[in-house]
Scaffold this motif. Sequence first.
Motif, PDB file in Angstrom:
ATOM      1  N   MET A  11       0.837  -1.196   0.000  1.00 13.79           N
ATOM      2  CA  MET A  11       0.000   0.000   0.000  1.00 13.79           C
ATOM      3  C   MET A  11       0.879   1.256   0.000  1.00 13.79           C
ATOM      4  SD  MET A  11      -3.218  -1.023   2.373  1.00 13.79           S
ATOM      5  CE  MET A  11      -2.330  -1.392   3.862  1.00 13.79           C
ATOM      6  N   ALA A  12       1.985   1.183   0.742  1.00 20.54           N
ATOM      7  CA  ALA A  12       2.915   2.316   0.773  1.00 20.54           C
ATOM      8  C   ALA A  12       3.516   2.523  -0.620  1.00 20.54           C
ATOM      9  CB  ALA A  12       4.006   2.052   1.810  1.00 20.54           C
ATOM     10  N   ARG A  13       3.871   1.389  -1.248  1.00 15.52           N
ATOM     11  CA  ARG A  13       4.476   1.466  -2.585  1.00 15.52           C
ATOM     12  C   ARG A  13       3.524   2.137  -3.581  1.00 15.52           C
ATOM     13  NH1 ARG A  13       5.707  -3.873  -3.010  1.00 15.52           N
ATOM     14  NH2 ARG A  13       3.960  -4.301  -4.405  1.00 15.52           N
ATOM     15  N   LEU A  14       2.233   1.889  -3.405  1.00 18.03           N
ATOM     16  CA  LEU A  14       1.243   2.467  -4.321  1.00 18.03           C
ATOM     17  C   LEU A  14       0.854   3.890  -3.926  1.00 18.03           C
ATOM     18  CD1 LEU A  14      -1.104  -0.635  -4.731  1.00 18.03           C
ATOM     19  CD2 LEU A  14       0.538   0.235  -6.404  1.00 18.03           C
ATOM     20  N   GLY A  15       1.374   4.366  -2.793  1.00 20.33           N
ATOM     21  CA  GLY A  15       1.048   5.723  -2.346  1.00 20.33           C
ATOM     22  C   GLY A  15      -0.330   5.847  -1.727  1.00 20.33           C
ATOM     23  N   MET A  16      -0.899   4.706  -1.257  1.00 17.48           N
ATOM     24  CA  MET A  16      -2.224   4.774  -0.625  1.00 17.48           C
ATOM     25  C   MET A  16      -2.104   5.438   0.748  1.00 17.48           C
ATOM     26  SD  MET A  16      -3.675   0.972  -1.561  1.00 17.48           S
ATOM     27  CE  MET A  16      -5.072   1.017  -0.435  1.00 17.48           C
ATOM     28  N   GLN A  17      -2.998   6.385   1.013  1.00 19.60           N
ATOM     29  CA  GLN A  17      -2.971   7.051   2.328  1.00 19.60           C
ATOM     30  C   GLN A  17      -3.964   6.419   3.289  1.00 19.60           C
ATOM     31  OE1 GLN A  17      -3.803  10.845   0.635  1.00 19.60           O
ATOM     32  NE2 GLN A  17      -1.683  11.534   0.837  1.00 19.60           N
ATOM     33  N   HIS A  18      -4.968   5.734   2.736  1.00 22.86           N
ATOM     34  CA  HIS A  18      -5.994   5.095   3.561  1.00 22.86           C
ATOM     35  C   HIS A  18      -6.100   3.618   3.157  1.00 22.86           C
ATOM     36  CE1 HIS A  18      -6.903   9.183   4.457  1.00 22.86           C
ATOM     37  NE2 HIS A  18      -7.300   9.439   3.220  1.00 22.86           N
ATOM     38  N   LEU A  66      -7.487  10.370 -15.780  1.00 25.65           N
ATOM     39  CA  LEU A  66      -8.130  11.069 -14.657  1.00 25.65           C
ATOM     40  C   LEU A  66      -7.406  10.879 -13.324  1.00 25.65           C
ATOM     41  CD1 LEU A  66     -11.832  10.051 -15.468  1.00 25.65           C
ATOM     42  CD2 LEU A  66     -10.836  12.336 -15.738  1.00 25.65           C
ATOM     43  N   ALA A  67      -6.711   9.739 -13.176  1.00 24.73           N
ATOM     44  CA  ALA A  67      -6.127   9.397 -11.870  1.00 24.73           C
ATOM     45  C   ALA A  67      -4.702   9.946 -11.749  1.00 24.73           C
ATOM     46  CB  ALA A  67      -6.127   7.886 -11.679  1.00 24.73           C
ATOM     47  N   ARG A  68      -4.451  10.607 -10.639  1.00 22.59           N
ATOM     48  CA  ARG A  68      -3.077  11.087 -10.386  1.00 22.59           C
ATOM     49  C   ARG A  68      -2.290  10.054  -9.580  1.00 22.59           C
ATOM     50  NH1 ARG A  68      -6.345  15.400  -9.315  1.00 22.59           N
ATOM     51  NH2 ARG A  68      -6.157  15.119  -7.062  1.00 22.59           N
ATOM     52  N   ARG A  69      -2.972   9.005  -9.142  1.00 21.06           N
ATOM     53  CA  ARG A  69      -2.324   7.970  -8.326  1.00 21.06           C
ATOM     54  C   ARG A  69      -2.668   6.590  -8.879  1.00 21.06           C
ATOM     55  NH1 ARG A  69      -1.619   9.521  -2.687  1.00 21.06           N
ATOM     56  NH2 ARG A  69      -1.990  11.728  -2.438  1.00 21.06           N
ATOM     57  N   ALA A  70      -2.141   5.581  -8.195  1.00 21.47           N
ATOM     58  CA  ALA A  70      -2.341   4.193  -8.637  1.00 21.47           C
ATOM     59  C   ALA A  70      -3.816   3.808  -8.617  1.00 21.47           C
ATOM     60  CB  ALA A  70      -1.569   3.269  -7.700  1.00 21.47           C
ATOM     61  N   PHE A  71      -4.218   2.962  -9.553  1.00 21.11           N
ATOM     62  CA  PHE A  71      -5.568   2.383  -9.536  1.00 21.11           C
ATOM     63  C   PHE A  71      -5.476   0.914  -9.942  1.00 21.11           C
ATOM     64  CE2 PHE A  71      -4.988   4.161 -13.786  1.00 21.11           C
ATOM     65  CZ  PHE A  71      -5.449   3.147 -14.623  1.00 21.11           C
ATOM     66  N   ASN A  72      -6.603   0.212  -9.738  1.00 20.35           N
ATOM     67  CA  ASN A  72      -6.652  -1.247  -9.952  1.00 20.35           C
ATOM     68  C   ASN A  72      -7.572  -1.589 -11.130  1.00 20.35           C
ATOM     69  OD1 ASN A  72      -6.954  -4.107  -9.531  1.00 20.35           O
ATOM     70  ND2 ASN A  72      -8.683  -3.715  -8.162  1.00 20.35           N
ATOM     71  N   VAL A  73      -7.163  -2.556 -11.918  1.00 26.75           N
ATOM     72  CA  VAL A  73      -8.011  -3.066 -13.008  1.00 26.75           C
ATOM     73  C   VAL A  73      -8.343  -4.530 -12.707  1.00 26.75           C
ATOM     74  CG1 VAL A  73      -8.139  -3.605 -15.472  1.00 26.75           C
ATOM     75  CG2 VAL A  73      -7.017  -1.499 -14.714  1.00 26.75           C
ATOM     76  N   ASN A  74      -9.636  -4.842 -12.712  1.00 25.08           N
ATOM     77  CA  ASN A  74     -10.101  -6.179 -12.296  1.00 25.08           C
ATOM     78  C   ASN A  74     -10.523  -7.038 -13.480  1.00 25.08           C
ATOM     79  OD1 ASN A  74     -12.991  -7.646 -11.334  1.00 25.08           O
ATOM     80  ND2 ASN A  74     -11.231  -8.005 -10.027  1.00 25.08           N
ATOM     81  N   LEU A  75     -10.090  -8.288 -13.456  1.00 21.19           N
ATOM     82  CA  LEU A  75     -10.372  -9.227 -14.542  1.00 21.19           C
ATOM     83  C   LEU A  75     -11.201 -10.397 -14.047  1.00 21.19           C
ATOM     84  CD1 LEU A  75      -6.708  -9.593 -15.887  1.00 21.19           C
ATOM     85  CD2 LEU A  75      -8.413  -7.892 -16.536  1.00 21.19           C
ATOM     86  N   PHE A  76     -12.080 -10.907 -14.893  1.00 20.83           N
ATOM     87  CA  PHE A  76     -12.815 -12.136 -14.586  1.00 20.83           C
ATOM     88  C   PHE A  76     -11.992 -13.323 -15.089  1.00 20.83           C
ATOM     89  CE2 PHE A  76     -17.329 -10.072 -14.865  1.00 20.83           C
ATOM     90  CZ  PHE A  76     -17.087  -9.427 -13.664  1.00 20.83           C
TER      91      PHE A  76
END
Length: 357
Positions: A11-18, A66-76
């Motif tokens: 989470m730290a690596r991705l820059g997540m604050q929460h 749109l995102a200035r930070r990391a985001f997740n892409v989900n696959l089936f």
Amino acid sequence: MNTNPAHTQWMARLGMQHPIVQAPMAGTSTPQLAAAVSNAGGLGSVGIGAYGAEQAEQHIAQTHALARRAFNVNLFCHQTAAADAQREAAWLAHLAPEFERFGAMPPAALRSIYTSAVGNAPLQAMLLRQRPQVVSFHFGLPEAAFIAALRGAGITTLACATSLEEARQIEQAGVDVVVAQGMEAGGHRGCFDPEQDRLLSTLALVQILVRQTRLPVVAAGGIMDGTAIASALQLGACAVQMGTAFILCPESAASPAYRAELQSDKAYDTGITAAISGRPARGMVNRLHLLGRDYGPALPGYPMVYDAGKALHQAAAAQGSSDYAAHWAGQGAPLARAMPAADLVATLARELAQAAA
Ligand SMILES: Cc1cc2nc3c(=O)[nH]c(=O)nc-3n(C[C@H](O)[C@H](O)[C@H](O)COP(=O)(O)O)c2cc1C
């Protein structure tokens, strides 16, 4: 509280604050929602399970913009059920009177409308080209070579488990993080094989996976506010994944009818059914849930059943009925709050801080 650095490093690596992941919700999450959550310090997700490679690429590119930070892409990552003309015809015959109610004809045959990411070379190549910082898997795992390629590209991977057996497979496959999805959760159960579903609660599953795997555990299912996030962290989860809580955000793609239902007494009545898509999923109980309950023979597989459900929903929706809609929602649905995603993340973070103090 989980303070194990090995569990919070990702989470730290991705820059997540929460410690908040907005769940991928195919058809309901949007680039705007994911970006708003990520920009507010959580991890936003987009679900591309319902798209072909081209549409999925546009969706991801839009999120990147749109995102200035990391985001997740989900696959089936489902195993596509074999076609079974007899089963499909029997289910369509069961639904025929429902189509009749709206003056519509059932489809002549059912198609496999969603392609799995497993063995899907064009989709996998597209993901490696788009390089989202996080990729997550639902309904199973893709092949080892793809997981290795994602790792090689520096992409963090998450996979959903509904049991210890699935979590062990996820650990062995070299996935970084396990999402422990309890039976309270809205949307599709992530089970690898729905026949083996143990319907464990979030409370029990999180404790089992925290003690019996080495992976960081993200708790999912029924978590609606900061106090519940604090409880999940207390159990040893490193973060939570919340879906239903984000449906009422203006950035989601939920229709006005879906939003209205979620804010009505119907939110108290959720149930798990396979009659909408062919795989068990939790949503607000409607006529299609009941038609599934009455039905004796085996249903056709996923996603063939979805083809019928979507056709029926389309015919009914054209006449103002949402009796057959895929209005997924978890057991915490009555607690969903309507507010912009950034405000919701800030509210959850504030509640979490208060609960943890
Ligand atoms: C509307 C909706 C759609 C969902 N679609 C997906 C999806 O595409 N991929 C996925 O991995 N999980 C999906 N889920 C499940 C979530 O990842 C998560 O397990 C669930 O939302 C957690 O429970 P909660 O809804 O009580 O927060 C969906 C959930 C909802 C409510």
